[in-house]
Structure formats: C-alpha cells, structure tokens
Design an enzyme around this catalytic site. Structure first.
Site, PDB file in Angstrom:
ATOM      1  N   GLU A   1      82.091 -71.102  48.403  1.00 28.60           N
ATOM      2  CA  GLU A   1      82.783 -71.067  49.689  1.00 28.60           C
ATOM      3  C   GLU A   1      82.380 -69.864  50.535  1.00 28.60           C
ATOM      4  O   GLU A   1      83.213 -68.998  50.845  1.00 28.60           O
ATOM      5  CB  GLU A   1      84.310 -71.079  49.485  1.00 28.60           C
ATOM      6  CG  GLU A   1      84.807 -72.290  48.705  1.00 28.60           C
ATOM      7  CD  GLU A   1      86.321 -72.452  48.755  1.00 28.60           C
ATOM      8  OE1 GLU A   1      86.992 -71.629  49.394  1.00 28.60           O
ATOM      9  OE2 GLU A   1      86.823 -73.421  48.150  1.00 28.60           O
TER      10      GLU A   1
ATOM     11  N   GLU B   1      85.877 -78.252  43.287  1.00 34.74           N
ATOM     12  CA  GLU B   1      87.300 -77.866  43.257  1.00 34.74           C
ATOM     13  C   GLU B   1      88.111 -78.907  44.004  1.00 34.74           C
ATOM     14  O   GLU B   1      87.725 -79.369  45.071  1.00 34.74           O
ATOM     15  CB  GLU B   1      87.549 -76.516  43.946  1.00 34.74           C
ATOM     16  CG  GLU B   1      87.058 -75.322  43.187  1.00 34.74           C
ATOM     17  CD  GLU B   1      87.380 -74.002  43.897  1.00 34.74           C
ATOM     18  OE1 GLU B   1      88.372 -73.938  44.658  1.00 34.74           O
ATOM     19  OE2 GLU B   1      86.605 -73.051  43.704  1.00 34.74           O
TER      20      GLU B   1
HETATM   21  C1  FCB Z   1      89.530 -72.118  46.936  1.00 34.68           C
HETATM   22  C2  FCB Z   1      88.944 -71.008  46.095  1.00 34.68           C
HETATM   23  C3  FCB Z   1      89.594 -70.862  44.741  1.00 34.68           C
HETATM   24  C4  FCB Z   1      91.089 -71.068  44.816  1.00 34.68           C
HETATM   25  C5  FCB Z   1      91.419 -72.349  45.520  1.00 34.68           C
HETATM   26  C6  FCB Z   1      92.885 -72.659  45.586  1.00 34.68           C
HETATM   27  O1  FCB Z   1      89.331 -71.832  48.274  1.00 34.68           O
HETATM   28  O2  FCB Z   1      87.569 -71.222  45.897  1.00 34.68           O
HETATM   29  O3  FCB Z   1      89.247 -69.603  44.231  1.00 34.68           O
HETATM   30  O4  FCB Z   1      91.675 -69.980  45.411  1.00 34.68           O
HETATM   31  O5  FCB Z   1      90.898 -72.310  46.828  1.00 34.68           O
END
Ligand code: FCB
Length: 471
Positions: A175, A377
């Site tokens: 990210e 994620e």
């Molecule tokens: C993302 C991050 C991770 C976590 C999630 C909830 O943006 O990559 O580390 O904080 O959100």
C-alpha cells in the site's frame, strides 16, 4: 479446532483448484520485541512513542509478541489449515541502520519463520516494506530522498539472497499510497508529515524503489515470483452536498490510476501529472521505464469503497469538525468523509462487497496487462469478546461470506485471481487506532497475550478445506 464439517454439507461457492488460501500480518503490527536481538528503530516506533499520535498512547513494543512466540504461532497457523502466510519483514530488524551491517540475529528470525512455514506445508509470501522504515533512513530524509530508493534495492537483494531459495514469493511494497499520503500529506501515519510535495515525492520514490528492487532481486535469483501490493478503491459520492465529479476523478487518479498506469503501462496518468504540477518534480526522465518492470503477480488489498461528500457551503459550518476537507489527496480540497453508512464495521468502514467486485472487474478491463491477482488483504474489525473461551464473531463470518461471494463473481467475470489472504491472522496493533480495532481470526488478549481462535477461524478453516463457502 474442534468443529467438524459434516459430510452432507454442500459447497455452493467453489474456487478453482489450486486457489491459495492464506492470512496476512505485518511486522510492526505483531512482532513486538522492539528492542530485542539487535533490532533498530523504525518510524513507527518513533511515531507511536510521540504523544497524541496513536490512540491511548499504544505502541508496537510488545504487540502480539510474535517475535518471542514463533513456535506457538506457527502451530496455530497449521491448526487453522492455512495454505499460505503473508508477513512483512522489519527492515530495521535485519539492517538496523537501513543499510550496511546486517543484524544476523534479526535475519535468523525470518529464516526460522520461513523454515517453520515450509515444515508445515505453508507457502511464505514476503512483503519487504509494510511502512516501518528504519529511523536511521528517516533521518536521511526517508523516502523523500532518492538515496533511500537505492538502499531499498540493496535490502531487497539481501532478502532475495537469504530467503529467496525457500520463499520465492516476494512483494516489494504494501500500500504505497498509504505510506505516501497518510504518512506525509495528512500526518495520520508515520512519519507524520503534512507536506503535499513530500507525499507525491514519496509516492514516486516508492515505485522507483520497487522497480530497482525487482531488478536487484532478479539479479540474485531468476526463479523468484515478484509482485507489489496496492490498495485500490472506488471513489464515490455519498451524502449531501455531493462530492464534485472533478474531485472524485482526481482521487481516482491519485489512489488508483497512478499506481496501475505506472506499473503496467510505464506512464503516470496525464491528468494527475497536470494536477500535481511542481509537486511531481521528483519524477525524472527514465524513471517510469524503471518502474514498469514485468511482474509475476499483483496484490490487491480491498476493504471498502471510498465515500465522500462535498463540503457544506454554509459559512456557519466552515470550521465545523465534520466539515473539514480530506487532506490525503493533494490538489483535492473540496471533499470531506461521507457520513458513516448504516452498514459498517466497528472501524466505521462501509461494507461494500459489490464495489469490491466492480473494482476487480474494472482493473481487469482497464489493464490488459494486469498480472495474476492475489487479494492480499480483506477483512473487518469487530470487537467481539471472549466469553467462556469462545469468541463468537458471527458478523465477521457474514462479512467474509459476502466478500468471498463477490470475489468469486468477479472471477466468473474473467478476473484472474489466484489466492486470497484474510486480514488478519491476529488481532494486532492497528496503526493510529492502537489495539482498539480487532481484525483477527484469532483473538489476542493484550494483557496475557493469550491467543483464542474465533468462530471465524474455525469457519475459515472449513473454507480452506472445502476450497469454497459452505452451503
Ligand atoms: C491495511 C494495512 C494493514 C491493516 C489493514 C486493516 O491498509 O495494510 O496493515 O492495517 O489495512
């Protein structure tokens, strides 16, 4: 793990054979052991130890104490039936000064982690940078400095050399939008700056570092599977007054097109560059060619659609707390966060599975060269307590059911998705929210550090075993 799955259960949403199921974490969020084994400080140590930056003054000093509980945690992963584990390496644990002398003890921790995963049949998926820049490099200007780009490539080469034989799946950045803009434009994350030019510079330098690292790692080994993890999100207007269309287009450019265009077409979007003007002075001739190196896969972190309202034009509202412009998108000062939707997680994030599907399909259509996708994620924060040894987080199961159904629909629409990682394996240090927001499949009691798999962990184990959602 006692919950069995009766044989008469039917699977209604199946995934293709070989689809990889995992869970994800990040070093600063779980490791703790902040001062142990020769680890150097990172910007998140400094930020969390600065008063007023993180809720309740929480820090990652101990976190889940994963650094000291590796064996227990590996056993837990095996028990959950995980096929893959995505984790990040703490750069300052292996290179306390950011470059130069290697901290063997820190590196050995990751050797043990990788070996422990392989011994249990779990595929390691490494992320090199999940926001915890060594403080020593921040003192040199962090990713605002072009020097850091080269230090990152050296660090990447070290990891490829040390771990690449057993852990070939490596992402450079997690990210980078967040690190650039939350870290340097709105100051919500480390290193906590509010400087648009710094933010755009960091956005660019991370991509350049990515491209150089890809070359540096491939020079070490030619059998690596290299990627990067982006957090795209559809920008939409919600509430009154509507967010201006031009603002939404700019947001889409800064959050989405900037990254995919650069990585996959070798150009930054012209409208974003025009909007940035001198903010993008760090972009030099030849950089884009270096950035657009072929990738083996791309990771997408997907949680929610980004919802914005316009600013309330009533002069009496001008300084009201709910009427402040969002600061994380340079050149956009005409939107504020939309009112929290009725359907949201404990974090206040909207639940938008349809947007998840639409986003994946859009990327597939807009980028013919989109490499195979891993959802690196996806997950939700819900604060469910442990009662008599049980954490019955049915809302997480409902959330994940909807997102996985949407994911499968996107795959039916043609998107080539190879795997899915649940965020997160554990409740952990959720950045500026401290330990308040619980994203884990496994509950962690932060007083005793006891791990308790939640109902969702048992459920997810069934999903992995069935390669799909139970009917
Ligand atoms: C993302 C991050 C991770 C976590 C999630 C909830 O943006 O990559 O580390 O904080 O959100």
């Amino acid at each position: 793990m006692s919950q069995g799955h009766s044989s008469e259960r039917t699977t209604t949403v199946r995934f293709p054979e070989g689809f990889l199921w995992g869970a994800a974490t990040a070093a600063y969020q779980i490791e703790g052991g902040a001062e142990d084994g020769g680890r150097g400080r990172s910007v998140w140590d400094d930020f969390s130890h600065t008063e007023g930056k993180v809720a309740h003054g929480h820090t990652g000093d101990i976190a889940c104490d994963h650094y000291h509980r590796l064996d227990e945690d590996l056993a837990l992963m095996a028990d959950l039936g995980l096929q893959s584990y995505r984790f990040s390496i703490s750069w300052s644990r292996v290179l306390p000064g950011g470059f130069g002398e290697v901290n063997r003890e820190g590196l050995d921790f990751y050797h043990r982690l990788v070996d422990g995963l392989l011994a249990r049949g779990i595929v390691p998926n490494i992320t090199l940078f999940h926001w915890d820049l060594p403080s020593a490099l921040e003192e040199h200007g962090g990713f605002r400095s072009r020097d850091t780009v080269h230090w990152f490539a050296d660090y990447a080469a070290l990891i490829a050399r040390e771990l690449g034989d057993r852990a070939p799946m490596i992402a450079t950045f997690n990210e980078p939008w967040c690190y650039a803009y939350l870290g340097h434009a709105d100051g919500h994350h480390a290193p906590g700056l509010r400087d648009d030019k710094a933010a755009v510079t960091v956005a660019h330098h991370q991509l350049l570092a990515h491209g150089l690292a890809v070359d540096a790692m491939r020079a070490e080994r030619n059998d690596l599977s290299l990627g990067i993890v982006i957090n795209p999100s559809l920008a939409r207007s919600e509430g009154e007054p509507p967010a201006p269309a031009d603002a939404l287009r700019r947001i889409d450019g800064i959050q989405n097109r900037w990254w995919f265009d650069a990585l996959l077409t070798g150009q930054y979007p012209a409208d974003v560059m025009e909007g940035f003007g001198a903010l993008a002075d760090a972009v030099l001739p030849g950089d884009l060619e270096q950035i657009a190196r072929p990738l083996d896969w791309i990771g997408l972190n997907c949680y929610f659609d980004s919802l914005f309202s316009g600013l309330d034009p009533d002069p009496a509202q001008a300084g009201a707390p709910g009427n402040q412009p969002v600061l994380s998108f340079p050149t956009v000062r005409s939107v504020r966060p939309a009112p929290v939707r009725a359907e949201h997680t404990d974090m206040g994030w909207p639940i938008t599975p349809d947007g998840f599907r639409e986003l994946l399909v859009r990327l597939h259509h807009d980028y013919p060269d989109l490499p195979p996708v891993y959802v690196t994620e996806n997950g939700c924060a819900y604060d469910d307590p442990v009662v008599d040894g049980v954490c019955d987080d049915q809302r997480r199961i409902a959330f994940l059911t909807r997102y996985l159904t949407a994911l499968r629909a996107a795959m039916d629409d043609g998107v080539d998705v190879r795997g899915y990682y649940q965020w997160s394996l554990f409740d952990n240090f959720e950045w500026a929210f401290g330990y308040d927001q619980r994203f884990g499949l496994v509950h962690v009691d932060f007083d005793t550090l006891t791990r308790t798999p939640k109902a969702s962990a048992h459920w997810y184990r069934g999903v992995v075993a069935a390669n799909g959602l139970p009917g």
